[in-house]
Scaffold this motif. Structure first.
Motif, short mmCIF file in Angstrom:
data_model
loop_
_atom_site.label_atom_id
_atom_site.label_comp_id
_atom_site.label_asym_id
_atom_site.label_seq_id
_atom_site.Cartn_x
_atom_site.Cartn_y
_atom_site.Cartn_z
N ASP A 167 0.82 -1.21 0.00
CA ASP A 167 0.00 0.00 0.00
C ASP A 167 0.85 1.26 0.00
O ASP A 167 0.46 2.28 -0.58
N ASN A 171 -0.15 3.81 -2.75
CA ASN A 171 -0.68 5.08 -2.25
C ASN A 171 0.40 5.79 -1.45
O ASN A 171 0.41 5.75 -0.21
N ASP A 175 -4.86 10.60 1.29
CA ASP A 175 -5.87 11.22 0.45
C ASP A 175 -6.35 12.51 1.12
O ASP A 175 -6.77 12.50 2.28
N ASN A 282 -0.32 5.90 -8.73
CA ASN A 282 -0.21 7.11 -7.91
C ASN A 282 1.25 7.53 -7.73
O ASN A 282 1.56 8.72 -7.72
N GLU A 402 -9.43 11.36 -8.59
CA GLU A 402 -8.39 10.99 -7.64
C GLU A 402 -7.14 11.86 -7.79
O GLU A 402 -6.43 12.10 -6.81
#
Length: 915
Positions: A167, A171, A175, A282, A402
């Motif tokens: 993760d 990411n 966020d 990302n 996003e």
């Protein structure tokens, strides 16, 4: 923070923002007061070299010598002795103007470089510059952690565990809710550390924006076109300009202040053994910018969708493979029927009579691709391409949300105006949208029409050149077929047991012509790239987006004709305008038009498609991977042996290849051409999606490896979509329905077989199909110039016994109305046209229904966008109210005056807020 003031304006015609120390710095207003002043020298703040021990500091660093200021960009140049005065003057003025714009420079002397003659100018953008231009460029920055719950539940998510990445890689950032940066509301945003608030990709984007617009002349010169780093690179003033990678790709940086994102990208993304893993989009976006991130998102999604097309294509191919025993017409060709049918010569003079059973192998091969499954697959691909485009729109909409690209509209493209356009602006005009005066080109109607006519006349001329080359290849096929027929007849290869029967004049002609065509394609590509760029430059597009769109249209038109014309010829022209024995049709009056292979033209279209498509993909991967690697290996051969502490970060990146501003354009072009191959002609080769899938699995990792190891770090750029390529894909998708319908009808033998099965056989079998699909010709009716030479005929041929030969057509035999088309020909032609109309309408109806039922933006994304906009407005309102309260609390005596932030608020409302 030091006291600063800002001036938004111009240096002559250069749209720049100058930042300088000012005594009127006000912390409450973020330290910026607009004020008019004359341009002056900006104090060049950098540490005293005597205070920095360079021997104690590793040069493998992304910071200045002080170890604190990050290197956001690097310029390099060599100090040429002969005729270098002008270049030196340009560099001096340019660097002085960069300092006036607020940038900080640090120069590495040539004695510190490997070759002893290259200077490196390191550029750092301080917080004041970043804040000012982030405001100008409307860069989105976080102001609050996103607290909207993510309700996306993937069914059976545990099945995808082997394909997941950690993760922290998928990411890399939390966020956040984001809003366009506003330097007047600096305390509204989540700024923990000003040095790391703007990531390196944003920093290099801002610095490049300044570099592209900074002049390199003295203000008194009044020369409008003397500005921008691109011109300085073109005229040799600087050798290179690039942002730095954050570390070496095979190991993380030793500096704890560096994120080592390049290392993580290489470890989890760029190595081939990770081919089955998801892409860290990302992280790609954070390191390279949204434009490159969108490309890899599209390429990955396209590859995923190819999996489903490849599975169905393999099933259709296996169906043709496993239904060999039901292939009655091939059994007739290979059996006694084929052995008794004498076929007419396939060329004049040098080709003799032959028996139908000699095409036994090609008939079996053709059945693998020309069967009922072909019709199903053609219809399936028409629906698949619609699903692909519609689902991509949804995926793209999710990425826009996003990646904070929802509000990335065309007005922001005005901030990306090309410096080449700005330098040629000699007039001013009122913008009807912004109601502000803006610089525009002073173009007369005659000038515009003349350039448009010249540009498109050049495009048409080059397309005509391609068509001429294709005609040349066709003439080659016609000219050498007779030669191959004569050579192969007595060739020792005919005696080879396994491959002797496969080597035929048709195959030799088709393969060699396809290879020659491929070589011509590659040569014309190199030539036309320069022509297309020259034409587009001459049009002087206003923005980078407009430039790329114009170039995209021209290049795709050329590539479309260049790559697909030979396939269109084989599919829709070869064997369709042949005439019949005794009355053949000739090209240029001498070359007899080419007939289809006795097994049908579909197998030849398959051969052509495989050679061009696979050849392009293999050559493309070699060119993309091997060439940069060899050039980098050779360029850094000396410095590789140096210890890390001496091989500087800027020299390491300088030794890499430059990723030009059109680098991504060619990546898209390569994939869109492939998309055309697997959609326009897929009815002839169901395995095309499988080949494309295998290529793209390699392509993703080759491109990733190339970006992380072989190229300098590109300047980050924003993009909210794949641009003009979306419309091109839509156009190819529509055209593919038409081409596949025509391939099934006119290139394949499917319709004649179905007509025989259900109409002419009487018992719904394929018995006697071969005999009824061949017409009869009287040998005595041959003209002298197309009659075969006696020594070309096989030993079994006896003209006294054999008086007729057969050919592929539906014509009357010798006698009454001889050699005219029979009624069966017209029935089959009507059936072919009816099939085209029915297939097109069915597929188009399904396409439109699918496009209508699948919304472009997922409802969840729409809701989240609305929710985020509402929260942004709410937090902004609360922020303004709190700020107003603070102001009013400081000015209790002046509480009834007009408020500074909300002048429209009544005094009663102000008083209520004060309480």
């Amino acid at each position: 923070m030091s006291d600063l003031s800002r001036l938004t304006g111009k240096i002559e015609d250069a749209t720049l923002i100058e930042i300088r120390p000012h005594s009127l710095y006000d912390e409450d207003n973020n330290g910026y007061h607009p004020q008019e002043f004359e341009l002056g020298d900006y104090p060049h703040s950098q540490p005293d070299p005597s205070e920095v021990d360079k021997n104690q500091q590793s040069k493998d660093s992304v910071f200045f010598r002080d170890g604190k200021r990050r290197i956001d960009f690097v310029l390099s140049y060599t100090d040429d002795r002969a005729g270098d005065n002008k270049k030196q003057e340009r560099r001096k003025e340019y660097e002085a103007n960069l300092q006036k714009a607020g940038l900080e420079l640090e120069t590495e002397d040539k004695s510190e470089s490997e070759d002893g003659k290259t200077y490196f100018v390191k550029i750092h953008a301080p917080w004041e510059v970043l804040a000012t231009y982030a405001d100008v460029l409307k860069i989105k920055v976080p102001f609050k952690a996103n607290d909207i719950p993510n309700n996306r539940d993937i069914p059976m998510d545990w099945l995808f565990t082997p394909f997941r990445l950690p993760d922290r890689i998928m990411n890399p950032e939390p966020d956040y809710f984001t809003s366009s940066f506003n330097k007047e509301k600096i305390d509204f945003f989540l700024i923990d550390d000003k040095e790391t608030f703007f990531p390196p990709s944003v920093r290099n984007r801002i610095v490049y924006y300044i570099l592209a617009r900074c002049p390199y002349h003295k203000p008194v010169l009044e020369e409008k076109d003397k500005k921008g780093i691109k011109r300085l690179l073109n005229n040799g003033t600087y050798g290179a300009a690039f942002p730095l990678h954050d570390c070496r790709y095979w190991k993380p940086a030793k500096d704890l202040n560096s994120d080592s994102e390049r290392f993580h990208l290489y470890k989890h993304w760029a190595r081939f053994h990770s081919f089955f893993k998801e892409q860290p989009l990302n992280l790609i976006r954070k390191y390279y910018g949204e434009k490159i991130g969108i490309y890899f998102a599209w390429l990955g999604f396209y590859t995923e969708m190819l999996f489903f097309a490849a599975v169905v294509g393999v099933i259709c191919f296996l169906y043709g493979l496993f239904t060999f025993d039901d292939n009655e017409w091939s059994k007739d060709i290979c059996g006694e029927i084929g052995g008794s049918i004498v076929m007419c010569p396939l060329c004049d003079k040098k080709c003799g009579y032959w028996k139908l059973n000699s095409t036994c192998n090609s008939s079996w091969q053709s059945h693998m691709f020309d069967n009922v499954g072909t019709v199903f697959f053609a219809i399936f691909m028409g629906i698949w391409v619609t699903l692909f485009l519609e689902f991509w729109k949804r995926r793209q909409a999710r990425l826009e949300y996003e990646w904070d690209l929802v509000d990335f509209e065309e007005e922001q493209q005005q901030l990306q105006r090309r410096p080449e356009y700005e330098t040629k602006c000699t007039a001013r005009r009122l913008n009807t949208v912004t109601q502000e005066m803006e610089s525009v080109l002073d173009r007369t109607a005659t000038d515009v029409v003349g350039k448009v006519v010249l540009c498109w006349a050049t495009v048409v001329l080059w397309i005509a050149l391609i068509i001429a080359c294709i005609i040349g290849v066709i003439a080659y096929r016609l000219a050498v077929y007779a030669a191959f027929a004569s050579i192969i007849k007595d060739s020792p290869t005919k005696k080879i047991e396994l491959v002797g029967s496969l080597i035929t004049p048709q195959l030799a002609t088709s393969v060699t012509a396809s290879c020659i065509n491929f070589i011509i394609i590659m040569i014309l590509n190199l030539m036309y790239e320069r022509v297309a760029i020259w034409i587009t430059d001459m049009e002087i597009p206003k923005t980078h987006l407009e430039y790329e769109n114009k170039l995209t249209v021209k290049m795709f038109l050329f590539q479309f004709v260049n790559y697909y014309s030979s396939c269109f010829y084989v599919a829709f022209f070869k064997g369709k305008f042949v005439g019949y024995p005794g009355d053949y049709i000739y090209m240029f009056g001498k070359l007899r038009n080419e007939e289809c292979d006795p097994g049908g033209c579909l197998i030849e279209l398959t051969t052509q498609l495989v050679i061009v498509m696979v050849g392009k993909q293999v050559w493309g991967n070699i060119q993309e991977a091997l060439v940069p690697w060899l050039m980098n290996w050779w360029g850094s051969r000396k410095a590789r042996n140096h210890p890390e502490s001496l091989y500087s970060r800027w020299e390491q990146d300088h030794d890499l290849q430059n990723f030009g501003h059109l680098g991504l354009f060619y990546e898209y072009l390569e994939m869109v051409i492939q998309f055309g191959f697997i959609t326009l002609f897929v009815a002839s080769f169901p395995l095309a999606p499988l080949l494309a899938l295998m290529n793209n699995i390699i392509e993703v990792r080759v491109d990733a490896w190339k970006f992380t190891t072989q190229f300098r770090r590109p300047v980050a750029a924003k993009a909210h979509s794949i641009g003009a390529w979306q419309e091109i894909l839509n156009g190819v998708a529509v055209l593919s329905v038409v081409t596949n319908a025509f391939i099934v009808s006119f290139t394949s033998d499917m319709i004649p077989r179905l007509a025989h099965l259900y109409v002419y056989s009487g018992n719904q079998t394929m018995n006697n199909y071969i005999n009824q699909s061949l017409s009869v010709f009287n040998i005595s009716h041959f003209q002298e110039w197309n009659k075969p030479d006696p020594d070309e005929n096989p030993n079994w041929f006896d003209s006294s016994v054999i008086t007729t030969c057969r050919y592929r057509d539906y014509r009357n035999p010798p006698g009454v109305d001889q050699y005219k088309h029979t009624m069966r020909f017209w029935h089959i032609l009507a059936a072919k046209l009816a099939f085209i109309i029915i297939m097109e309408h069915v597929v188009f109806l399904v396409k439109f229904f699918v496009a209508w039922i699948i919304p472009d933006v997922p409802s969840e994304v729409k809701a989240r966008i609305k929710r985020e906009r509402y929260l942004v407005q709410e937090y902004l309102h609360n922020y303004e109210v709190e700020k107003l309260k603070i102001q009013l609390s400081r000015r209790e005596d002046d509480c009834l005056c007009t408020p500074m932030i909300y002048p429209d608020i009544s005094r009663h409302e102000v008083l209520s807020e004060c309480l």
